[in-house]
Design a protein around this motif. Structure first.
Motif, PDB file in Angstrom:
ATOM      1  N   LEU A 200       0.847  -1.191   0.000  1.00 32.96           N
ATOM      2  CA  LEU A 200       0.000   0.000   0.000  1.00 32.96           C
ATOM      3  C   LEU A 200       0.883   1.242   0.000  1.00 32.96           C
ATOM      4  CD1 LEU A 200      -3.047   0.707   2.287  1.00 32.96           C
ATOM      5  CD2 LEU A 200      -1.119   2.265   2.344  1.00 32.96           C
ATOM      6  N   SER A 201       0.472   2.251  -0.748  1.00 35.14           N
ATOM      7  CA  SER A 201       1.169   3.545  -0.682  1.00 35.14           C
ATOM      8  C   SER A 201       0.137   4.656  -0.595  1.00 35.14           C
ATOM      9  CB  SER A 201       2.063   3.740  -1.912  1.00 35.14           C
ATOM     10  OG  SER A 201       1.285   3.808  -3.090  1.00 35.14           O
ATOM     11  N   ALA A 202       0.492   5.730   0.110  1.00 32.36           N
ATOM     12  CA  ALA A 202      -0.397   6.888   0.232  1.00 32.36           C
ATOM     13  C   ALA A 202       0.420   8.142  -0.006  1.00 32.36           C
ATOM     14  CB  ALA A 202      -1.053   6.921   1.606  1.00 32.36           C
ATOM     15  N   GLY A 203      -0.159   9.078  -0.746  1.00 35.05           N
ATOM     16  CA  GLY A 203       0.585  10.283  -1.103  1.00 35.05           C
ATOM     17  C   GLY A 203      -0.131  11.552  -0.704  1.00 35.05           C
ATOM     18  N   CYS A 204       0.534  12.664  -0.964  1.00 32.17           N
ATOM     19  CA  CYS A 204      -0.055  13.975  -0.667  1.00 32.17           C
ATOM     20  C   CYS A 204      -1.087  14.377  -1.720  1.00 32.17           C
ATOM     21  CB  CYS A 204       1.052  15.022  -0.550  1.00 32.17           C
ATOM     22  SG  CYS A 204       2.063  14.761   0.909  1.00 32.17           S
ATOM     23  N   ASP A 205      -1.358  13.470  -2.679  1.00 25.18           N
ATOM     24  CA  ASP A 205      -2.484  13.680  -3.593  1.00 25.18           C
ATOM     25  C   ASP A 205      -3.774  13.126  -2.984  1.00 25.18           C
ATOM     26  OD1 ASP A 205      -1.774  11.039  -3.639  1.00 25.18           O
ATOM     27  OD2 ASP A 205      -1.436  10.908  -5.798  1.00 25.18           O
ATOM     28  N   ASN A 206      -3.708  12.754  -1.684  1.00 23.72           N
ATOM     29  CA  ASN A 206      -4.844  12.226  -0.911  1.00 23.72           C
ATOM     30  C   ASN A 206      -5.354  10.888  -1.459  1.00 23.72           C
ATOM     31  OD1 ASN A 206      -4.548  14.718   0.303  1.00 23.72           O
ATOM     32  ND2 ASN A 206      -6.298  15.634  -0.755  1.00 23.72           N
ATOM     33  N   ALA A 207      -4.497  10.183  -2.175  1.00 21.90           N
ATOM     34  CA  ALA A 207      -4.890   8.892  -2.757  1.00 21.90           C
ATOM     35  C   ALA A 207      -4.134   7.760  -2.071  1.00 21.90           C
ATOM     36  CB  ALA A 207      -4.601   8.878  -4.254  1.00 21.90           C
ATOM     37  N   ILE A 208      -4.818   6.604  -1.961  1.00 22.86           N
ATOM     38  CA  ILE A 208      -4.196   5.365  -1.491  1.00 22.86           C
ATOM     39  C   ILE A 208      -4.209   4.386  -2.663  1.00 22.86           C
ATOM     40  CG2 ILE A 208      -4.459   3.378   0.044  1.00 22.86           C
ATOM     41  CD1 ILE A 208      -5.699   5.275   2.107  1.00 22.86           C
ATOM     42  N   ILE A 209      -3.030   3.845  -2.991  1.00 20.85           N
ATOM     43  CA  ILE A 209      -2.931   2.861  -4.070  1.00 20.85           C
ATOM     44  C   ILE A 209      -2.418   1.549  -3.481  1.00 20.85           C
ATOM     45  CG2 ILE A 209      -1.851   2.286  -6.278  1.00 20.85           C
ATOM     46  CD1 ILE A 209      -1.584   5.256  -6.871  1.00 20.85           C
ATOM     47  N   ILE A 210      -3.059   0.445  -3.870  1.00 17.55           N
ATOM     48  CA  ILE A 210      -2.600  -0.879  -3.437  1.00 17.55           C
ATOM     49  C   ILE A 210      -2.068  -1.618  -4.664  1.00 17.55           C
ATOM     50  CG2 ILE A 210      -3.255  -3.053  -2.335  1.00 17.55           C
ATOM     51  CD1 ILE A 210      -5.321  -1.471  -0.720  1.00 17.55           C
ATOM     52  N   TRP A 211      -0.800  -2.033  -4.581  1.00 19.65           N
ATOM     53  CA  TRP A 211      -0.068  -2.589  -5.706  1.00 19.65           C
ATOM     54  C   TRP A 211       0.122  -4.097  -5.564  1.00 19.65           C
ATOM     55  CZ3 TRP A 211       1.596   1.351  -9.062  1.00 19.65           C
ATOM     56  CH2 TRP A 211       1.634   2.648  -8.515  1.00 19.65           C
ATOM     57  N   ASN A 212       0.141  -4.777  -6.701  1.00 21.74           N
ATOM     58  CA  ASN A 212       0.671  -6.135  -6.755  1.00 21.74           C
ATOM     59  C   ASN A 212       2.114  -5.993  -7.219  1.00 21.74           C
ATOM     60  OD1 ASN A 212       1.471  -8.721  -7.297  1.00 21.74           O
ATOM     61  ND2 ASN A 212      -0.421  -9.317  -8.352  1.00 21.74           N
ATOM     62  N   VAL A 213       3.048  -6.086  -6.287  1.00 22.83           N
ATOM     63  CA  VAL A 213       4.463  -5.865  -6.605  1.00 22.83           C
ATOM     64  C   VAL A 213       4.957  -6.939  -7.572  1.00 22.83           C
ATOM     65  CG1 VAL A 213       6.793  -5.757  -5.606  1.00 22.83           C
ATOM     66  CG2 VAL A 213       4.888  -4.691  -4.424  1.00 22.83           C
ATOM     67  N   GLY A 214       4.340  -8.115  -7.522  1.00 28.00           N
ATOM     68  CA  GLY A 214       4.753  -9.208  -8.399  1.00 28.00           C
ATOM     69  C   GLY A 214       4.532  -8.926  -9.875  1.00 28.00           C
ATOM     70  N   THR A 215       3.638  -7.992 -10.198  1.00 31.04           N
ATOM     71  CA  THR A 215       3.403  -7.644 -11.606  1.00 31.04           C
ATOM     72  C   THR A 215       3.651  -6.161 -11.863  1.00 31.04           C
ATOM     73  OG1 THR A 215       1.059  -7.218 -11.169  1.00 31.04           O
ATOM     74  CG2 THR A 215       1.655  -9.450 -11.856  1.00 31.04           C
ATOM     75  N   GLY A 216       3.877  -5.377 -10.806  1.00 31.31           N
ATOM     76  CA  GLY A 216       4.086  -3.937 -10.970  1.00 31.31           C
ATOM     77  C   GLY A 216       2.813  -3.172 -11.255  1.00 31.31           C
ATOM     78  N   GLU A 217       1.654  -3.777 -10.985  1.00 29.23           N
ATOM     79  CA  GLU A 217       0.376  -3.137 -11.309  1.00 29.23           C
ATOM     80  C   GLU A 217      -0.262  -2.480 -10.089  1.00 29.23           C
ATOM     81  OE1 GLU A 217      -2.036  -5.721 -14.404  1.00 29.23           O
ATOM     82  OE2 GLU A 217      -1.220  -6.965 -12.809  1.00 29.23           O
ATOM     83  N   ALA A 218      -0.933  -1.350 -10.342  1.00 25.89           N
ATOM     84  CA  ALA A 218      -1.789  -0.734  -9.322  1.00 25.89           C
ATOM     85  C   ALA A 218      -3.175  -1.340  -9.486  1.00 25.89           C
ATOM     86  CB  ALA A 218      -1.841   0.770  -9.521  1.00 25.89           C
ATOM     87  N   LEU A 219      -3.599  -2.167  -8.528  1.00 24.45           N
ATOM     88  CA  LEU A 219      -4.862  -2.888  -8.682  1.00 24.45           C
ATOM     89  C   LEU A 219      -6.029  -2.218  -7.961  1.00 24.45           C
ATOM     90  CD1 LEU A 219      -3.801  -6.632  -8.604  1.00 24.45           C
ATOM     91  CD2 LEU A 219      -4.113  -5.124 -10.549  1.00 24.45           C
ATOM     92  N   ILE A 220      -5.738  -1.408  -6.944  1.00 21.29           N
ATOM     93  CA  ILE A 220      -6.809  -0.669  -6.243  1.00 21.29           C
ATOM     94  C   ILE A 220      -6.349   0.770  -6.079  1.00 21.29           C
ATOM     95  CG2 ILE A 220      -8.073  -0.431  -4.061  1.00 21.29           C
ATOM     96  CD1 ILE A 220      -7.800  -3.483  -3.698  1.00 21.29           C
ATOM     97  N   ASN A 221      -7.210   1.711  -6.441  1.00 16.96           N
ATOM     98  CA  ASN A 221      -6.886   3.129  -6.290  1.00 16.96           C
ATOM     99  C   ASN A 221      -8.020   3.824  -5.535  1.00 16.96           C
ATOM    100  OD1 ASN A 221      -6.111   5.791  -6.512  1.00 16.96           O
ATOM    101  ND2 ASN A 221      -5.401   5.602  -8.624  1.00 16.96           N
ATOM    102  N   LEU A 222      -7.755   4.194  -4.289  1.00 18.31           N
ATOM    103  CA  LEU A 222      -8.759   4.884  -3.457  1.00 18.31           C
ATOM    104  C   LEU A 222      -8.440   6.383  -3.496  1.00 18.31           C
ATOM    105  CD1 LEU A 222      -8.579   2.439  -0.401  1.00 18.31           C
ATOM    106  CD2 LEU A 222     -10.119   2.296  -2.354  1.00 18.31           C
ATOM    107  N   ASP A 223      -8.935   7.062  -4.534  1.00 20.34           N
ATOM    108  CA  ASP A 223      -8.542   8.466  -4.716  1.00 20.34           C
ATOM    109  C   ASP A 223      -9.641   9.466  -4.380  1.00 20.34           C
ATOM    110  OD1 ASP A 223     -10.195   7.832  -6.775  1.00 20.34           O
ATOM    111  OD2 ASP A 223      -8.825   8.440  -8.390  1.00 20.34           O
TER     112      ASP A 223
END
Length: 527
Positions: A200-223
């Protein structure tokens, strides 16, 4: 005092004694023997109800006498230029192999990764992890692989790194994968507690992104769930929910896969300074923040009723953000204030007042950040229940929390089975909706980190193939067909093995030369 002239000894002046449960019928003088001897039908003072009440004042707890102790100077990590960036993260991450510390770096962002035994003065030329183009704001070790660490930076990216088994010999500039998706700086990274390669990563764009590191994909974006800056994010024990604290003074509990808010509390703490919110093992949420009068507070919340806290305590008027570190095995929460020189610790129980103050570890120097060792990295033979890595301006100082025990035997009550390094789920299973509690291990015989545990990752996992940074476009695009992926991975693995063979051969050649030189020296001495 008990003589004929005293107030207590005069007839009719026994109210003082009677008010305190001592039935004394005095006429004239009272002797000490008369005062303490119970009359017929009367219970002795030791069985008086008020005595029982007094006895129950001190709460029974095996953690009442936990004490903290800083290690000696030669066991500290010295001459480290700890980051000065204005961000309220802990700046330090620890696991049973390594300690990672965010440091000052010119022309980008960097962090140190030191093997735990590499104590003493750290040379300025010591290799760093330095692939970010902006300051690093947060780092987090993967709970399922002690050689994998994620970092978030002001350059709006998340990078995942694989550290060599014995630590760095050269600076690391190429991550395993670069995760790009945030439009502003990334201040929070947190691995899923039970699913492999979910980050999971969260930024100052007020978004939370959950990644599958095994494929490099952002699979969930809570923006669209946060209207203001996110201060922190915490997974619950099985990783089915997250809780967040935000600048809008709300604490939210979110189901990330359904992308819906399960519970929220407005103005959990009314002060303007940053809050923190973490999940406890029983599903309750623990928060730290500030009152309207800028007093530091801690609170305990039940998800089913967030209107009123289960407990709310005010602490002091310091302005440092309280960073909570939680041990689910002992239900102890350690609070480390940024800029404080102390660590306060509390036990969470089912009995009122629910949050019980235990003690405070105090020192002279203020802390710039703090690392917290997972339970499997502790020394069970010394009854160590927590180890912190306190960041000073120029050094990192381990602090050991111990429960004093006379016995040398393994203390089962202090060390219930704890979360081990094995993942309970694969990333795909979690994204499909499955949940699983952590796979537990016993610490009875201590914990020995396994070798090459990164080889246990699923075939699809890019951590195995270690692609270079210039492949990042491929990593965040849709994965290719399985056959292509397998052949690419096999080639990459073959390259890696050949490199390792070459490296070992070079080492052997060097050692041969060294041995022959030493033999020549011995021959000269013998002659």
């Amino acid at each position: 005092i008990y003589g004929p002239g005293s107030q207590l000894g005069k007839s009719g002046n026994n109210s003082w004694a009677e008010e305190r449960g001592c039935s004394i019928a005095c006429q004239g003088s009272v002797t000490s023997a008369q005062l303490h001897a119970p009359s017929i039908g009367e219970r002795p003072l030791s069985h008086m109800p008020w005595k029982d009440t007094m006895r129950r004042v001190v709460r029974q707890s095996k953690f009442r006498h936990v004490f903290g102790q800083a290690v000696k100077n030669d066991q500290c990590y010295d001459d480290i230029r700890v980051s000065r960036v204005t961000w309220d993260s802990s700046f330090c991450a620890v696991n049973p192999r390594f300690v990672a510390i965010i440091i000052e770096a010119s022309g980008g962002g960097a962090f140190l990764v030191l093997p735990l035994h590499k104590t003493g003065r750290i040379d300025k030329s010591y290799p760093t992890v330095c692939g970010h183009t902006g300051p690093v704001l947060d780092i987090d070790w993967c709970p399922h692989n002690d050689q994998v660490i994620a970092s978030g930076s002001e350059d709006c990216t998340v990078m995942v790194w694989q550290i060599p088994e014995n630590g760095l010999t050269l600076s690391l500039t190429e991550p395993v994968v670069i995760l790009e998706g945030h439009s502003k700086r990334v201040g929070i990274v947190a691995w899923h507690p039970t699913a492999r390669n979910v980050l999971l990563s969260a930024g100052c764009d007020n978004a939370i992104i959950i990644w599958n590191v095994g494929t490099g994909e952002a699979l969930i974006n809570l923006d669209d769930m946060h209207s203001d800056m996110i201060y922190n994010v915490s997974w619950n024990r099985n990783g089915s929910l997250i809780c967040t604290a935000s600048k809008d003074k709300k604490v939210r509990v979110i189901d990330p896969r359904k992308q819906e808010i399960v519970a929220e509390k407005e103005k959990a703490h009314e002060g303007a300074r940053p809050m923190r919110a973490i999940f406890l093992a029983d599903g309750n949420v623990f928060t730290t923040g500030f009152s309207r009068m800028s007093e530091r507070q801690l609170a305990l919340w039940n998800l089913k009723n967030m209107q009123e806290p289960i407990a709310l305590h005010e602490m002091d008027t310091s302005n440092g953000v309280l960073l909570p570190f939680y041990d689910p095995d002992t239900s102890i929460i350690y609070l480390c204030g940024k800029g404080d020189s102390s660590i306060r610790y509390f036990e969470i129980t089912d009995e009122s007042p629910y949050v019980h103050y235990l003690n405070t570890f105090s020192s002279k120097e203020p802390q710039r950040g703090m690392g917290y060792m997972p339970k499997r990295g502790l020394d069970v033979n010394k009854c160590e229940i927590a180890r912190f890595f306190k960041l000073h301006e120029r050094k990192c100082e381990p602090i050991i929390m111990t429960v004093p025990r006379k016995s040398d035997l393994f203390q089962d009550d202090l060390y219930p089975d704890t979360a081990g390094p094995e993942a309970a789920l694969e990333a795909e299973e979690w994204f499909e909706g499955k949940n699983a509690d952590p796979i537990l291990i016993s610490l009875k015989h201590g914990y020995i980190p396994g070798k090459n545990r990164d080889l246990k990752v699923v075939k699809k996992n890019i951590l195995d193939s270690k692609p270079t940074a210039n492949k990042k476009c491929d990593l965040i695009s849709v994965p290719k067909k399985t056959t292509d992926t397998a052949s690419v991975q096999n080639e990459a693995k073959l390259d890696e093995i050949l490199k390792e063979i070459k490296s070992i051969k070079d080492t052997i050649c060097n050692q041969d030369e060294r041995i022959s030189k030493l033999e020549q020296q011995m021959a000269k001495i013998a002659a």
